[in-house]
Design an enzyme around this catalytic site. Structure first.
Site, PDB file in Angstrom:
ATOM      1  N   HIS A 175     -11.936 -57.246 -81.434  1.00  0.00           N
ATOM      2  CA  HIS A 175     -11.175 -56.787 -80.278  1.00  0.00           C
ATOM      3  C   HIS A 175     -10.601 -55.381 -80.494  1.00  0.00           C
ATOM      4  CE1 HIS A 175      -9.530 -57.656 -76.397  1.00  0.00           C
ATOM      5  NE2 HIS A 175      -8.268 -57.627 -76.780  1.00  0.00           N
ATOM      6  N   SER A 228      -8.399 -54.485 -73.109  1.00  0.00           N
ATOM      7  CA  SER A 228      -7.933 -55.861 -73.022  1.00  0.00           C
ATOM      8  C   SER A 228      -7.252 -56.109 -71.674  1.00  0.00           C
ATOM      9  CB  SER A 228      -7.001 -56.165 -74.198  1.00  0.00           C
ATOM     10  OG  SER A 228      -6.755 -57.543 -74.312  1.00  0.00           O
ATOM     11  N   ASP A 266     -15.802 -59.975 -80.879  1.00  0.00           N
ATOM     12  CA  ASP A 266     -14.491 -60.140 -80.259  1.00  0.00           C
ATOM     13  C   ASP A 266     -14.145 -61.615 -80.122  1.00  0.00           C
ATOM     14  OD1 ASP A 266     -12.204 -60.001 -78.599  1.00  0.00           O
ATOM     15  OD2 ASP A 266     -12.938 -58.183 -77.617  1.00  0.00           O
TER      16      ASP A 266
END
Length: 269
Positions: A250, A98, A222
């Site tokens: 995610h 991320s 995601d």
């Protein structure tokens, strides 16, 4: 083994060093709003394959110091440089999830990939998390603004709602509480300021500065960093390989942990 590493005179970064005598080193950079414990299911397995695994808590998160200022991608990339220099790491694989992927990319361009031989990006928040006139593939900017506003108004509620969108697979209530508590370990101001950083900063120009083999792993479901970001990274980074995770959102480091661990082991070996 845990270390506190000074990256500025008044700022220390916490680093967890697992299996220090491992034959190859992997440095993990977590995503927003968690800490190095996000990689628990990699730390459970990879040291058993002979890897030295180092988890870093970004400034403002986990056990690291939480200064009021300086949460740009440049500053966080500089913190990673200080960790690598201080621990005298060499020939490492840099793994970022991320916003940790965004920090890893900025580190590679800003510090010329110092001591990094391979790069792995997991659900990376790059090259742009939000939609822009020339990049329609991100989130509407209003969605990130809601995260920031929620941080200032009711951070526990924001984190709970964010956790619900983080995973594609159903998670247990204890697991959801574990994830929530990781977010609560961060400072509220750091949580908001890092969200502003990944809202406002882009990494398009960084991609051409990546000159090491790069593995891109991304969940097709995601909802935080949409899958088209992965295809843009794959297109922009030479010598990159994109592996879609069909059953992940995610949180691919947990949702398909066995596949992720196998892909990392194969990539590094």
């Amino acid at each position: 083994m845990g270390y506190y590493i000074h990256v500025e005179p008044d700022v220390r970064i916490y680093t967890e060093d697992i299996n220090p005598r491992g034959k190859r080193t992997i440095l993990f950079i977590h995503g927003w709003p968690a800490n190095h414990n996000l990689f628990e299911y990699q730390f459970n397995e990879l040291p058993g394959h002979g890897f030295r695994c180092i988890g870093v808590d970004l400034r403002g998160f986990g056990k690291s110091d939480k200064p009021w200022k300086k949460y740009s991608l440049n500053r966080m990339a500089d913190d990673i440089y200080c960790v690598i220099r201080s621990l005298q790491l060499e020939n490492i694989t840099l793994v970022g999830h991320s916003v940790g992927g965004a920090v890893a990319l900025r580190y590679m361009s800003r510090h010329c990939g110092y001591q990094v031989s391979k790069l792995a990006l997991l659900g990376a928040a790059a090259p742009s998390v939000v939609q822009r006139p020339d990049f329609p593939h991100g989130l509407p900017i209003e969605e990130v603004n809601r995260l920031i506003e929620g941080t200032y108004q009711d951070r526990p509620k924001m984190l709970e709602e964010f956790g619900a969108s983080f995973f594609h697979q159903k998670i247990s209530r204890p697991f959801a509480e574990w994830f929530l508590n990781m977010g609560l370990e961060a400072a509220g101001w750091a949580t908001a300021k890092v969200a502003k950083a990944f809202r406002d900063e882009t990494l398009f120009s960084d991609l051409c500065e990546i000159h090491v083999p790069t593995l891109i792993l991304h969940g097709i479901h995601d909802q935080v960093c949409l899958y088209p970001l992965a295809t843009a990274l794959h297109k922009g980074i030479l010598r990159s390989k994109l592996v879609p995770f069909e059953h992940s959102g995610h949180g691919l480091m947990w949702e398909e942990k066995e596949k992720l661990n196998k892909e990392l082991i194969k990539f590094i070996n």
